[in-house]
Scaffold this motif. Structure first.
Motif, PDB file in Angstrom:
ATOM      1  N   MET A  38       1.209  -1.221   0.077  1.00 43.20           N
ATOM      2  CA  MET A  38       0.011   0.096   0.067  1.00 43.20           C
ATOM      3  C   MET A  38       0.978   1.290  -0.112  1.00 43.20           C
ATOM      4  O   MET A  38       2.174   1.253   0.755  1.00 43.20           O
ATOM      5  CB  MET A  38      -0.855  -0.116   1.142  1.00 43.20           C
ATOM      6  CG  MET A  38      -1.611  -1.311   1.489  1.00 43.20           C
ATOM      7  SD  MET A  38      -2.666  -1.271   3.060  1.00 43.20           S
ATOM      8  CE  MET A  38      -1.235  -2.028   4.100  1.00 43.20           C
ATOM      9  N   ILE A  40       2.159   4.874   1.296  1.00 40.86           N
ATOM     10  CA  ILE A  40       2.238   5.711   2.461  1.00 40.86           C
ATOM     11  C   ILE A  40       3.312   6.711   2.286  1.00 40.86           C
ATOM     12  O   ILE A  40       4.342   6.521   1.716  1.00 40.86           O
ATOM     13  CB  ILE A  40       2.611   4.535   3.581  1.00 40.86           C
ATOM     14  CG1 ILE A  40       2.566   5.577   4.987  1.00 40.86           C
ATOM     15  CG2 ILE A  40       4.056   4.065   3.480  1.00 40.86           C
ATOM     16  CD1 ILE A  40       2.336   4.494   6.002  1.00 40.86           C
ATOM     17  N   TYR A  46       1.170   4.952   9.577  1.00 40.74           N
ATOM     18  CA  TYR A  46       0.275   4.089   8.810  1.00 40.74           C
ATOM     19  C   TYR A  46      -1.112   4.180   9.741  1.00 40.74           C
ATOM     20  O   TYR A  46      -1.933   4.014   9.365  1.00 40.74           O
ATOM     21  CB  TYR A  46       0.805   2.832   8.488  1.00 40.74           C
ATOM     22  CG  TYR A  46       1.160   1.825   9.596  1.00 40.74           C
ATOM     23  CD1 TYR A  46       0.391   1.154  10.403  1.00 40.74           C
ATOM     24  CD2 TYR A  46       2.655   1.830  10.071  1.00 40.74           C
ATOM     25  CE1 TYR A  46       0.801   0.371  11.459  1.00 40.74           C
ATOM     26  CE2 TYR A  46       3.042   0.983  11.110  1.00 40.74           C
ATOM     27  CZ  TYR A  46       2.391   0.292  11.954  1.00 40.74           C
ATOM     28  OH  TYR A  46       2.642  -0.486  12.640  1.00 40.74           O
ATOM     29  N   TYR A  50      -4.221   4.866   7.523  1.00 42.14           N
ATOM     30  CA  TYR A  50      -5.237   3.666   7.177  1.00 42.14           C
ATOM     31  C   TYR A  50      -6.169   3.677   8.224  1.00 42.14           C
ATOM     32  O   TYR A  50      -5.985   2.949   9.355  1.00 42.14           O
ATOM     33  CB  TYR A  50      -4.510   2.545   6.877  1.00 42.14           C
ATOM     34  CG  TYR A  50      -3.890   2.819   5.393  1.00 42.14           C
ATOM     35  CD1 TYR A  50      -4.242   2.652   4.361  1.00 42.14           C
ATOM     36  CD2 TYR A  50      -2.336   2.984   5.358  1.00 42.14           C
ATOM     37  CE1 TYR A  50      -3.832   2.907   3.110  1.00 42.14           C
ATOM     38  CE2 TYR A  50      -1.817   3.088   4.219  1.00 42.14           C
ATOM     39  CZ  TYR A  50      -2.521   2.878   2.881  1.00 42.14           C
ATOM     40  OH  TYR A  50      -1.714   3.189   1.786  1.00 42.14           O
ATOM     41  N   ASP A  52      -8.657   1.166   8.786  1.00 39.66           N
ATOM     42  CA  ASP A  52      -9.078  -0.216   8.913  1.00 39.66           C
ATOM     43  C   ASP A  52      -8.339  -0.400  10.355  1.00 39.66           C
ATOM     44  O   ASP A  52      -7.087  -0.345  10.503  1.00 39.66           O
ATOM     45  CB  ASP A  52      -8.477  -1.005   7.667  1.00 39.66           C
ATOM     46  CG  ASP A  52      -8.913  -2.392   8.069  1.00 39.66           C
ATOM     47  OD1 ASP A  52      -8.321  -3.071   8.599  1.00 39.66           O
ATOM     48  OD2 ASP A  52      -9.986  -2.810   7.644  1.00 39.66           O
ATOM     49  N   ARG A  56      -4.611   0.126  11.518  1.00 39.92           N
ATOM     50  CA  ARG A  56      -4.488   0.949  12.694  1.00 39.92           C
ATOM     51  C   ARG A  56      -3.962   0.764  13.707  1.00 39.92           C
ATOM     52  O   ARG A  56      -3.201   1.116  14.715  1.00 39.92           O
ATOM     53  CB  ARG A  56      -5.781   1.666  12.891  1.00 39.92           C
ATOM     54  CG  ARG A  56      -5.536   2.754  13.679  1.00 39.92           C
ATOM     55  CD  ARG A  56      -7.063   3.430  14.081  1.00 39.92           C
ATOM     56  NE  ARG A  56      -7.943   2.504  14.992  1.00 39.92           N
ATOM     57  CZ  ARG A  56      -9.196   1.971  14.341  1.00 39.92           C
ATOM     58  NH1 ARG A  56      -9.817   2.476  13.298  1.00 39.92           N
ATOM     59  NH2 ARG A  56      -9.953   1.069  15.148  1.00 39.92           N
TER      60      ARG A  56
END
Length: 64
Positions: A38, A40, A46, A50, A52, A56
């Motif tokens: 992903m 970043i 992160y 993000y 989620d 997280r």
């Protein structure tokens, strides 16, 4: 506060930018490609980028 200074023994290199990031397990080979990377921003967190919960709230290894 001290700031990085280049000289004969020290070289300052900025790693800022957009990196690929992935949560990895303990047995991950650092030379292996990332699984489902992903994007970043570095520097960044992160956990904030993000939303989620699995990302997280992750505590463990990650690779960039």
């Amino acid at each position: 506060m001290f700031h990085p200074m280049n000289n004969k023994r020290r070289l300052s290199i900025s790693l800022n930018g957009i990196w690929d990031f992935s949560i990895v397990g303990d047995g991950h080979d650092a030379k292996a490609p990332l699984f489902s990377p992903m994007p970043i921003a570095v520097p960044g967190s992160y956990g904030e980028i993000y939303p989620d919960a699995t990302i997280r709230d992750h505590v463990g290894k990650v690779c960039y």
